[in-house]
Design an enzyme around this catalytic site. Structure first.
Site, short mmCIF file in Angstrom:
data_model
loop_
_atom_site.label_atom_id
_atom_site.label_comp_id
_atom_site.label_asym_id
_atom_site.label_seq_id
_atom_site.Cartn_x
_atom_site.Cartn_y
_atom_site.Cartn_z
N ASP A 73 0.84 -0.88 -0.11
CA ASP A 73 -0.03 0.02 -0.06
C ASP A 73 0.85 1.23 -0.01
O ASP A 73 0.59 2.27 -0.61
CB ASP A 73 -0.85 -0.11 1.21
CG ASP A 73 -1.97 -1.07 1.11
OD1 ASP A 73 -2.17 -1.51 0.17
OD2 ASP A 73 -2.44 -1.29 2.10
N ASN A 146 -4.64 9.07 1.43
CA ASN A 146 -5.01 8.26 2.66
C ASN A 146 -5.28 9.37 4.02
O ASN A 146 -6.19 9.43 4.57
CB ASN A 146 -3.96 7.42 3.29
CG ASN A 146 -4.14 5.85 2.92
OD1 ASN A 146 -4.90 5.50 2.29
ND2 ASN A 146 -3.31 4.87 3.66
N ASP A 176 -1.48 12.73 21.69
CA ASP A 176 -0.06 12.39 21.05
C ASP A 176 -0.13 12.99 19.56
O ASP A 176 0.82 13.02 18.78
CB ASP A 176 0.28 10.89 20.77
CG ASP A 176 0.80 10.49 22.30
OD1 ASP A 176 0.99 11.46 23.28
OD2 ASP A 176 0.84 9.11 22.64
N THR A 187 -9.15 2.97 6.66
CA THR A 187 -9.01 1.64 7.08
C THR A 187 -7.36 1.47 7.31
O THR A 187 -6.79 0.69 7.73
CB THR A 187 -8.95 0.73 5.91
OG1 THR A 187 -8.43 1.18 4.72
CG2 THR A 187 -10.53 0.52 5.73
N SER A 192 -6.35 2.19 13.23
CA SER A 192 -5.77 1.71 14.48
C SER A 192 -5.79 2.58 15.82
O SER A 192 -5.58 2.32 16.77
CB SER A 192 -4.39 1.76 14.08
OG SER A 192 -3.65 3.17 13.91
#
Length: 291
Positions: A73, A146, A176, A187, A192
């Site tokens: 990716d 992205n 952070d 995705t 995450s």
């Protein structure tokens, strides 16, 4: 047919597939232009490519009908940055790991070449975001497919990101960092950190905090017509900006604006390539180890 090709280092297991691809391209008399880094790697490997045409920047690309990305990716994101506003359709061969965007497995390269030559594919247009700042932070490559991320550097202290939506104060994120994601990037890093999955053609951005100090600060979905601006405070007086696979440390005087890019990424998809199939296979949806 003319195609451009960009790639990264690959492991030994992928070599026979890559050699077979170049052999098939030569047999079909398809003209190929390689990116300079990939040409250098191929010259150091045992792959015979018989290709002399090379490009270093989008302006050097010849009149390619499409561009092929060979890697994972991250390589496809690099490929999109090389294409830029020219919007040349891109397809990804996955010789990396996850392969959420680069969905063609190496063993299906012959099928891919036949489909490309016959025009048996579809074009999936994906929205992108663009970064505006008072300085040129990424050498003119100020767009991403992205996500865009503001994160702390190597200090242990949090940063404070003051966020504005269409000029109106939204929130001060003590965290952070903060991720601004497109539907395509939903995705990736955003997921995450607890962000939602959006279907590719949703007309939205996602703001996802990274380890926020206030646990009730959650990801927020906004329209992609929104203009997002940010001011960042840090004890180190600096912070990290990331735009897809590119990153740079800047000082806290830097002012940042994010908006929808005026062009799209055009991803080539095989006719049997379905987003929900990819979700199920790559994220193991519906998988129950008890069965």
């Amino acid at each position: 047919m003319k195609i451009a090709l960009h790639g990264r280092n690959f492991n030994a297991a992928a070599r026979p597939f890559i050699q077979a691809m170049f052999d098939e391209l030569a047999r079909r008399r398809i003209e190929v232009q390689l990116s300079a880094p990939f040409r250098q790697f191929l010259d150091q490997s045992d792959v015979q490519h018989h290709t002399s045409l090379v490009y270093d920047a989008p302006a050097d690309l010849f009149d390619a009908r499409l561009i092929v990305s060979m890697g994972g990716d991250g390589t496809l994101l690099e490929t999109v940055s090389l294409v830029g506003a020219r919007q040349i359709p891109a397809i990804g061969i996955n010789v990396g790991r996850l392969g959420f965007l680069a969905t063609v497995p190496p063993e299906r390269i012959p099928d891919m070449i036949r489909a490309l030559e016959a025009g048996k594919y579809r074009i999936d247009e994906r929205s992108m975001l663009t970064l505006e700042s008072d300085t040129d932070l990424f050498d003119g490559l100020n767009f991403g497919l992205n996500d865009f991320a503001i994160t702390k550097t190597d200090t242990s202290s949090m940063i404070t990101v003051h966020a504005y939506l269409n000029g109106q104060f939204l929130n001060s994120y003590w965290a952070d960092g903060l991720i601004i994601s497109t539907p395509t990037g939903s995705t990736g890093y955003s997921l995450s950190c607890g962000g939602p999955v959006l279907v590719p053609h949703s007309q939205n951005f996602i703001l996802t905090p990274v380890s926020p100090h206030n646990l009730n600060v959650r990801p927020l979905v906004v329209e992609d017509t929104s203009v997002l601006s940010f001011e960042v405070k840090s004890r180190s007086n600096s912070f990290l900006l990331s735009l897809d696979s590119r990153s740079r440390v800047v000082d806290e005087s830097t002012r940042i604006t994010i908006r929808k890019a005026p062009f799209v990424a055009r991803l080539i998809k095989m006719l049997d390539d379905d987003f929900f199939n990819t979700l199920r296979s790559k994220l193991s949806w519906g998988l129950d180890m008890r069965n």
